[in-house]
Motif scaffolding. Structure first.
Motif: not given
Length: 482
Positions: A309-311, A339-341, A346-348
Motif C-alpha cells: 500500500s506504500e510508495e 511504485l506510485v500510490r 500499489t502492487a502485489i
C-alpha cells in the motif's frame, strides 16, 4: 560292537535361536519369527532290525590248536538284552518341545520310509538326511526361500504367511529403507526401528536427516534424495525437478496467470477495477518491501507474497535466469520498479521460482487483500482478514484441481492466453494434480492462529452462508458469521 555303539548315539540335532525385533514408527513392533529346523538322519525300525540280526550271528569258535572257545550261549543272551533295551527305547515318546517364537508344532523324528513325503517335490524321501519343519518334512534341497528361490541351509529362517525366507531376504523385503539415503533405517537405542514420515507425501527417512543439512524442496517440502538433483536458487532455496517443471521464474511469465485469476474473481462478482501491478521478486527484495510496509500481516517464518500500500522502489525480475553448472541459477536479471500510490494498493509481489499452482494460490490470496482494501473494508483483525484470503486461495486451487478446465471464467482466461507456457490448461500432469492437493492440505492443516484457525472459521462460514453473505457480515461486524 563298534557298529552297534554308533546306533546308540543320537539320531539328530536341533538348533534354535532367538527372534529379531524391530519397529515401524513409534507404535508398530515388527517381529520376525525365527523357526528352528530339525535336521534328522534316516535310521528307522527296519535298519534297527538288521542291526539286531547282525548282532545275533554266530561267533567263530576256537580252532583245534588249543585256542579258547567263546561261550556263545552267554554272549547271545547279552545281545538279546541289548536288543530289547533298544526296542524299549524306541517306544518311549520324546519330551515335548516348546518355543515361544515358533508357532509350528514339532514333527516326529522317526518315520517309516513309506510315509516320509517331501513337502517340496511331493516325492518319497527314502534313506538319507531330511528336514523337519513347518509341520512337514523336506529334502534339504527342496526347502527354498520364497524370495530368491535358493535352498535354505541355515538353522534359522523367517516366515511370511506360510512361506519360508532367508533372514537376509526377509529383511530386504520388509525392513523399511530410508527414502533419502536409500539405506535400511537403523534401530534406536531400544533396538526398535524409528523413522520420520512426511504427513502428506509419506516420505520415510532416518531421523538424522532432520539435523544433517539434508535440503528440502521449497515448494513440495520433500527431502532431496541421494540419487536425485535439486536446483539451487540464488537465495539459498532448493527446488526439486518436478516442481521446476511448472515453476514461474520471471515477471512476464506470471502475467497470463495473473489475468486468469482476475477472471476467476470476476466470475465470483468480485472484479478488481483498478490495475494493480504484479511483480515477481527475489526473497531479499520481498523482505525489504515487507520492512517498508506499515500495514499488513505476514505469514512467518517465510513470506512468499505481499500486497503493498506504500510508495517504494522494488527490484523485480526482468529476465528468465539460466541453469548453470552444479545445477545452480545464474544470470539473474533484475531492474528497479518505482511504485506510485494511485489507490489503496500499489502492487502485489510474489516470490519467484515457485510452481504455477503455488504461485497462483499465493496470488489469489494477495488479490483478496487488494479487493478488501479497494472495496473500503475496515481494518480487520488478522485472523479474519488472513482467514478469508486463505479461503479464496483454497477456492482457486479447488477449481484448478477438480474441473477439467477450472471454472468457466478461468477457462476463458486460459483461452485468451493459450500461447503462454505457464497456463498449461488441459495438460496438467498427475504430479501437478498431487501438488495441488498438497497445497490444499497445507492450508487445511496450518496450525497458526491467523492463517490456520482463521481459514477454518472462514471456510465454515462460507460453506454455511455462502461467500457473498459472509463478506457482507464481515463488512458490518468485522467478524465471521456463526
Amino acid at each position: 560292537m563298534d557298529w552297534l555303539t554308533k546306533i546308540l548315539k543320537g539320531s539328530g540335532h536341533k538348533i534354535s535361536e532367538g527372534q529379531y525385533h524391530g519397529r515401524y514408527g513409534d507404535d508398530r513392533i515388527w517381529e520376525e519369527p525365527s523357526t528352528p529346523v530339525d535336521v534328522s538322519t534316516d535310521f528307522d525300525h527296519d535298519d534297527l532290525a538288521v542291526a539286531i540280526a547282525r548282532s545275533l550271528e554266530d561267533y567263530p569258535e576256537e580252532d583245534q590248536k588249543g585256542k579258547k572257545v567263546v561261550d556263545t550261549e552267554s554272549h547271545l543272551e547279552e545281545d538279546e538284552q541289548l536288543a530289547r533295551a533298544l526296542q524299549e527305547s524306541l517306544n518311549v515318546e520324546s519330551p515335548p518341545r516348546h518355543d515361544a517364537g515358533n508357532i509350528f508344532q514339532p514333527f516326529p523324528s522317526f518315520f517309516s520310509p513309506g510315509y516320509r513325503i517331501c513337502a517340496g517335490c511331493n516325492c518319497e524321501i527314502g534313506h538319507g538326511r531330511y528336514l523337519s519343519c513347518m509341520g512337514a518334512v523336506w529334502h534339504p534341497e527342496c526347502f527354498r526361500c520364497r524370495a530368491c528361490g535358493l535352498p535354505i541351509f541355515e538353522h534359522e529362517f523367517s516366515m511370511s504367511g506360510s512361506h519360508p525366507y532367508h533372514k537376509s531376504c526377509y529383511k530386504e523385503q520388509n525392513h523399511p529403507k530410508c527414502d533419502v539415503c536409500r539405506n535400511f533405517i537403523p534401530t534406536n537405542a531400544a533396538g526398535l526401528i524409528e523413522y520420520r514420515a512426511h504427513p502428506f507425501w509419506m516420505q520415510k527417512y532416518c531421523p538424522s536427516h532432520e539435523h544433517d543439512g539434508t535440503p528440502r524442496c521449497c515448494s513440495c517440502e520433500r527431502m532431496e534424495a541421494t540419487d536425485t538433483r535439486y536446483l539451487s536458487l540464488d537465495d539459498g532455496r532448493k527446488l526439486c525437478l518436478e516442481c521446476l517443471h511448472s515453476a514461474i521464474m520471471e515477471t512476464i511469465e506470471c502475467q497470463p496467470l495473473y489475468l486468469e485469476i482476475q477472471e476467476f474473481y470476476e466470475g465470483l462478482n468480485m472484479k478488481v477495477e483498478q490495475q494493480v501491478p504484479l511483480l515477481l521478486v527475489e526473497r531479499q527484495a520481498l523482505n525489504e518491501a515487507m520492512e517498508g510496509e506499515k500495514n499488513g500481516h505476514h505469514h512467518l517464518p517465510e513470506t512468499r507474497g505481499l500486497c503493498l500500500s506504500e510508495e517504494q522502489t522494488v527490484s523485480t525480475i526482468s529476465g528468465r535466469p539460466r541453469i548453470g553448472t552444479g545445477y545452480r541459477i545464474i544470470d539473474m536479471m533484475t531492474e528497479p520498479y518505482r511504485l506510485v500510490r494511485r489507490c489503496e494498493v500499489t502492487a502485489i509481489l510474489i516470490l519467484y521460482g515457485l510452481p504455477r499452482l503455488l504461485t497462483g494460490s499465493i496470488l489469489a490470496h494477495e488479490m483478496m487483500h487488494a479487493w478488501l482494501r479497494l472495496k473500503g473494508y475496515p481494518n480487520l483483525s488478522q485472523d479474519v482478514e488472513e482467514g478469508i484470503c486463505q479461503v479464496l486461495a483454497y477456492m482457486w486451487l479447488d477449481s484448478e484441481i477438480y474441473s477439467s478446465a477450472g471454472s468457466d471464467v478461468a477457462a476463458a482466461a486460459a483461452a485468451s492466453s493459450s500461447s503462454s507456457t505457464t497456463s498449461k490448461k488441459g495438460a496438467r500432469s498427475q504430479f501437478e494434480k498431487k501438488l495441488g492437493e498438497f497445497f490444499k492440505h497445507q492450508i487445511e492443516t496450518d496450525s497458526s492462529p491467523a492463517y490456520g484457525d482463521g481459514f477454518r472459521a472462514g471456510n465454515q462460514a462460507v460453506q454455511k452462508y455462502g461467500l457473498k453473505s459472509t463478506l457482507d457480515h464481515i463488512r458490518l461486524t468485522g467478524s465471521f458469521p456463526y
